[in-house]
Design a protein around this motif. Sequence first.
Motif, PDB file in Angstrom:
ATOM      1  N   ARG A 134     -38.565  10.721 117.030  1.00 60.33           N
ATOM      2  CA  ARG A 134     -37.431  10.626 117.961  1.00 60.33           C
ATOM      3  C   ARG A 134     -37.909  10.611 119.405  1.00 60.33           C
ATOM      4  O   ARG A 134     -37.361   9.886 120.240  1.00 60.33           O
ATOM      5  N   LEU A 135     -38.916  11.413 119.725  1.00 67.75           N
ATOM      6  CA  LEU A 135     -39.445  11.420 121.086  1.00 67.75           C
ATOM      7  C   LEU A 135     -40.066  10.069 121.438  1.00 67.75           C
ATOM      8  O   LEU A 135     -39.907   9.578 122.559  1.00 67.75           O
ATOM      9  N   ARG A 136     -40.767   9.455 120.480  1.00 67.83           N
ATOM     10  CA  ARG A 136     -41.326   8.137 120.753  1.00 67.83           C
ATOM     11  C   ARG A 136     -40.212   7.112 120.934  1.00 67.83           C
ATOM     12  O   ARG A 136     -40.294   6.241 121.798  1.00 67.83           O
ATOM     13  N   ALA A 137     -39.175   7.195 120.110  1.00 67.65           N
ATOM     14  CA  ALA A 137     -38.054   6.264 120.247  1.00 67.65           C
ATOM     15  C   ALA A 137     -37.373   6.431 121.599  1.00 67.65           C
ATOM     16  O   ALA A 137     -36.924   5.449 122.210  1.00 67.65           O
ATOM     17  N   ARG A 138     -37.319   7.653 122.099  1.00 69.99           N
ATOM     18  CA  ARG A 138     -36.713   7.874 123.419  1.00 69.99           C
ATOM     19  C   ARG A 138     -37.553   7.236 124.511  1.00 69.99           C
ATOM     20  O   ARG A 138     -37.019   6.649 125.455  1.00 69.99           O
ATOM     21  N   ARG A 139     -38.891   7.327 124.391  1.00 72.68           N
ATOM     22  CA  ARG A 139     -39.754   6.684 125.389  1.00 72.68           C
ATOM     23  C   ARG A 139     -39.630   5.165 125.343  1.00 72.68           C
ATOM     24  O   ARG A 139     -39.793   4.490 126.366  1.00 72.68           O
ATOM     25  N   LEU A 140     -39.334   4.618 124.167  1.00 75.69           N
ATOM     26  CA  LEU A 140     -39.208   3.174 124.016  1.00 75.69           C
ATOM     27  C   LEU A 140     -37.814   2.674 124.330  1.00 75.69           C
ATOM     28  O   LEU A 140     -37.555   1.469 124.229  1.00 75.69           O
ATOM     29  N   GLY A 141     -36.902   3.574 124.686  1.00 73.62           N
ATOM     30  CA  GLY A 141     -35.534   3.171 124.981  1.00 73.62           C
ATOM     31  C   GLY A 141     -34.705   2.885 123.752  1.00 73.62           C
ATOM     32  O   GLY A 141     -33.735   2.124 123.817  1.00 73.62           O
ATOM     33  N   LEU A 142     -35.063   3.480 122.608  1.00 73.19           N
ATOM     34  CA  LEU A 142     -34.369   3.230 121.346  1.00 73.19           C
ATOM     35  C   LEU A 142     -33.714   4.493 120.806  1.00 73.19           C
ATOM     36  O   LEU A 142     -33.505   4.625 119.603  1.00 73.19           O
ATOM     37  N   ALA A 143     -33.379   5.416 121.694  1.00 70.26           N
ATOM     38  CA  ALA A 143     -32.830   6.691 121.242  1.00 70.26           C
ATOM     39  C   ALA A 143     -31.486   6.524 120.534  1.00 70.26           C
ATOM     40  O   ALA A 143     -31.147   7.302 119.638  1.00 70.26           O
ATOM     41  N   LYS A 144     -30.706   5.507 120.901  1.00 74.58           N
ATOM     42  CA  LYS A 144     -29.373   5.316 120.322  1.00 74.58           C
ATOM     43  C   LYS A 144     -29.362   4.303 119.185  1.00 74.58           C
ATOM     44  O   LYS A 144     -28.294   3.965 118.669  1.00 74.58           O
ATOM     45  N   ALA A 145     -30.526   3.822 118.763  1.00 78.31           N
ATOM     46  CA  ALA A 145     -30.583   2.864 117.658  1.00 78.31           C
ATOM     47  C   ALA A 145     -30.259   3.583 116.347  1.00 78.31           C
ATOM     48  O   ALA A 145     -30.814   4.644 116.054  1.00 78.31           O
ATOM     49  N   PRO A 146     -29.346   3.041 115.522  1.00 77.27           N
ATOM     50  CA  PRO A 146     -28.929   3.721 114.275  1.00 77.27           C
ATOM     51  C   PRO A 146     -29.944   3.555 113.143  1.00 77.27           C
ATOM     52  O   PRO A 146     -29.663   2.963 112.105  1.00 77.27           O
ATOM     53  N   VAL A 147     -31.142   4.094 113.337  1.00 73.32           N
ATOM     54  CA  VAL A 147     -32.190   4.036 112.329  1.00 73.32           C
ATOM     55  C   VAL A 147     -32.147   5.296 111.486  1.00 73.32           C
ATOM     56  O   VAL A 147     -32.124   6.410 112.032  1.00 73.32           O
ATOM     57  N   ALA A 148     -32.132   5.122 110.145  1.00 74.91           N
ATOM     58  CA  ALA A 148     -32.174   6.278 109.244  1.00 74.91           C
ATOM     59  C   ALA A 148     -33.608   6.782 109.189  1.00 74.91           C
ATOM     60  O   ALA A 148     -34.511   6.068 108.737  1.00 74.91           O
ATOM     61  N   LEU A 149     -33.824   8.027 109.630  1.00 78.31           N
ATOM     62  CA  LEU A 149     -35.168   8.572 109.808  1.00 78.31           C
ATOM     63  C   LEU A 149     -35.385   9.760 108.894  1.00 78.31           C
ATOM     64  O   LEU A 149     -34.486  10.596 108.695  1.00 78.31           O
ATOM     65  N   ALA A 150     -36.589   9.866 108.327  1.00 76.96           N
ATOM     66  CA  ALA A 150     -36.960  11.004 107.494  1.00 76.96           C
ATOM     67  C   ALA A 150     -38.463  11.173 107.538  1.00 76.96           C
ATOM     68  O   ALA A 150     -39.212  10.212 107.770  1.00 76.96           O
ATOM     69  N   SER A 151     -38.902  12.394 107.294  1.00 76.44           N
ATOM     70  CA  SER A 151     -40.320  12.716 107.202  1.00 76.44           C
ATOM     71  C   SER A 151     -40.588  13.214 105.783  1.00 76.44           C
ATOM     72  O   SER A 151     -40.087  14.278 105.386  1.00 76.44           O
TER      73      SER A 151
END
Length: 456
Positions: A134-151
């Motif tokens: 999520r932190l990387r997505a925020r740096r890339l300007g993709l914080a609001k992209a509806p990507v389903a994320l899991a670890s």
Amino acid sequence: MARTATRYVCQSCGSVQAKWVGQCPDCSEWNTLQQEAAAVVTPFAAKHSLAGGGRVLELARLDSEVALPARASTGIAELDRALGGGLVPGSAVLIGGDPGIGKSTLLLQAAGRMASAGLGVAYISGEEAADQVRLRARRLGLAKAPVALASATSVRDVLTTLASGRPPALLVIDSIQTMHSDTLEGAPGTVSQVRAAAMELIRYAKSSGCAVVLVGHVTKDGQIAGPRVLEHMVDTVLYFEGERSHQYRILRAVKNRFGGTDEIGVFAMGQEGLEEVTNPSTLFLTARDRPVSGSVVFPALEGTRPVMVEIQALVVRVATGATPRRAVVGWDSSRLAMILAVLEARCGLSLSTCEVYLNVAGGLKVNDPAADMAVAAALISALTEIPFPIDAVAMGEIALSGEVRPVSHAALRLKEAAKLGFHEALIPAGGAAVKGMKPATFRALGQLVDHLTGRA
């Protein structure tokens, strides 16, 4: 009663040995053999015939109508170019590269753009926590992209989660070496685990129509870690090339069942992630405001894309008795030795007492035999200290007899050169004529030497 047998599998090349040895006899790597349980063989299974008991397959004709596969755009034109036009539903893509080269960044950008376009995207990270992604997505300007994320690292958990809902259009697994299948014994990253995890994910892709992208680690030799069978299992294999200290990255397709190979996508690492480079020729050409000896432009062809590449050569005479050095960056050192031998044997140039340095500007690796003539022209220019014309390009394959042979797609290469402001082309005899380019044709390498030295 069936007896459980054991075997030892090399984690570098995948070879199987009956007993443990310190060095693999096939790839010569040390301490890479690990014990695994072999398949149980019973007398019944050994004697049982496979000619019956199965289902009858429906055999189709070769001339049956087949619709072209529909492709989904990733939102990144250079990535789509390397893939052959976009992601094919139900395909499996393997992408490899050095650590820190930008694999996860590129895939996260593609996932964010596809999700923002309304497609279902799932991103499974086995190396980082969800908050790190999520932190990387925020740096890339993709914080609001509806990507389903899991670890997660369990293949069973991943497939169970995906089976509970609608299959996504894209599934990213970062990385395949961290995935673990509980149907086999062994730690994640071993040959058996990588093969089993990849097989389960590819089976899900084929049955559901979801495009699966697997991230693979690479060895010190630049090959994807694990058995080479992993590259045979997937539909497309992409390699991310470039130096971590250099801002430019090249995404190269080495296998593609749905498109051509050797296509490249060029990126530049910026503050907001990887940025597309639409005209890569400008990257591989230095500032050419004045002629310099030993510098020749070669119109390379990467897949279907012509790229102007600058070949740089330096020839230095050494003291008598000293062993001259040959250093090559971005080209085949064996081919350089062949060009030097032809120049000395067929053209009378003395290069055996000179140190030779050859470089392909911009960090690109050239494997095209059409670069022979450009390399020879750069060596001649560096040896005689006569600058090569600043508005000229050179291409052609050189034989051991000194003959200059034609190259493939010559017209396409020269059209790109004319578009970038070049006006003269040093090409083999019988080459294609292109509007705006003045051709200088040669049948033998000796004619090129005479032309560049003014003896023609």
